[in-house]
Motif scaffolding. Structure first.
Motif, PDB file in Angstrom:
ATOM      1  N   ARG A 176       0.837  -1.201   0.000  1.00 51.78           N
ATOM      2  CA  ARG A 176       0.000   0.000   0.000  1.00 51.78           C
ATOM      3  C   ARG A 176       0.875   1.256   0.000  1.00 51.78           C
ATOM      4  NH1 ARG A 176      -2.252  -3.503   3.444  1.00 51.78           N
ATOM      5  NH2 ARG A 176      -1.296  -2.501   5.265  1.00 51.78           N
ATOM      6  N   CYS A 209      -8.851   3.591  -1.796  1.00 52.04           N
ATOM      7  CA  CYS A 209      -7.740   3.689  -0.845  1.00 52.04           C
ATOM      8  C   CYS A 209      -8.170   4.555   0.341  1.00 52.04           C
ATOM      9  CB  CYS A 209      -6.512   4.295  -1.517  1.00 52.04           C
ATOM     10  SG  CYS A 209      -5.924   3.349  -2.948  1.00 52.04           S
ATOM     11  N   THR A 231       0.836   6.616   0.704  1.00 52.67           N
ATOM     12  CA  THR A 231       0.552   5.398   1.479  1.00 52.67           C
ATOM     13  C   THR A 231      -0.923   5.392   1.837  1.00 52.67           C
ATOM     14  OG1 THR A 231       1.156   6.528   3.543  1.00 52.67           O
ATOM     15  CG2 THR A 231       2.872   5.251   2.436  1.00 52.67           C
ATOM     16  N   TRP A 232      -1.458   4.196   1.985  1.00 51.05           N
ATOM     17  CA  TRP A 232      -2.859   4.055   2.369  1.00 51.05           C
ATOM     18  C   TRP A 232      -3.066   2.731   3.105  1.00 51.05           C
ATOM     19  CZ3 TRP A 232      -0.932   3.449  -2.514  1.00 51.05           C
ATOM     20  CH2 TRP A 232      -1.157   2.216  -3.158  1.00 51.05           C
TER      21      TRP A 232
END
Length: 232
Positions: A176, A209, A231-232
């Motif tokens: 991710r 996301c 980022t997620w």
């Protein structure tokens, strides 16, 4: 304090649907031949669709005279492609406009803001601009984008729909996490750099996301390259 106060003061005091593949996007990356695409500053051009959505945000966030006030502060050689008597300054979403003219708008309006205020405004403008683009000019792209992996394949073509130079590459740094790098971009401007990066927020959210975090980097701040880590 409202973000509109310092901007208004500065200006007045005088400082579709269906699936879309990467190949479909590349076919659309054609630079029209129109008189507005003169480039005396060597900064390249930006497509009018993004400018229209930014002006729409500007009017909604402040008022419909903010852009007109800013236009009066821009040198004639940079403001000639706009028409203050028309909606959205006469910008045609399908045409290309000198990036230096858009940069001049930003310089007039944002140069004197402190960093937290500037970043908050840019991030909000980026979100609303991309949401507008996804609901109008690039609706087919938005409808056909189903995963982060697909976005990695079409991100450069999407960038070139709005900018006539530059290359964007995304690499996966984990399950991710994406790292994006922008290179060979004649139309770079520190504010436009952050704006472009933060435009990705509603795209990732559209792909499902959550807990999204975007860390922007820019050569103007000493980074080796422009881009971001998502980022997620």
């Amino acid at each position: 304090m409202s973000h509109s106060a310092p901007i208004a003061t500065l200006l007045r005091q005088g400082t579709g649907s269906g699936t879309l593949h990467a190949g479909d996007l590349r076919m659309a990356v054609q630079v029209p031949n129109n008189d507005a695409r003169e480039d005396p500053a060597g900064k390249g051009s930006v497509r009018g669709a993004g400018i229209v959505e930014w002006l729409r945000w500007l009017a909604e966030r402040f008022d419909d005279q903010t852009a007109v006030l800013a236009l009066r502060k821009i040198p004639p050689e940079l403001s000639g492609c706009f028409d203050a008597s028309k909606p959205f300054l006469g910008v045609d979403p399908q045409k290309w406009y000198p990036a230096a003219s858009f940069h001049a708008f930003l310089d007039v309006m944002l140069t004197h803001l402190d960093r937290p205020t500037l970043e908050a405004l840019v991030d909000d403008a980026a979100r609303k601009t991309m949401q507008g683009l996804m609901s109008r000019a690039i609706g087919s792209f938005a409808a056909g984008l189903g995963s982060a992996e697909r976005y990695m394949r079409v991100v450069n073509a999407l960038f070139r729909l709005m900018h006539d130079s530059g290359r964007v590459q995304i690499v996966s740094r984990g399950p991710r996490q994406h790292e994006a790098t922008i290179s060979e971009w004649r139309g770079h401007h520190p504010v436009v750099c952050r704006f472009t990066v933060m435009c990705q927020a509603p795209i990732y959210e559209r792909m499902g996301c959550v807990d999204l975090k975007i860390r922007h980097s820019c050569v103007a701040s000493g980074a080796p390259s422009c881009g971001c880590v998502v980022t997620w």
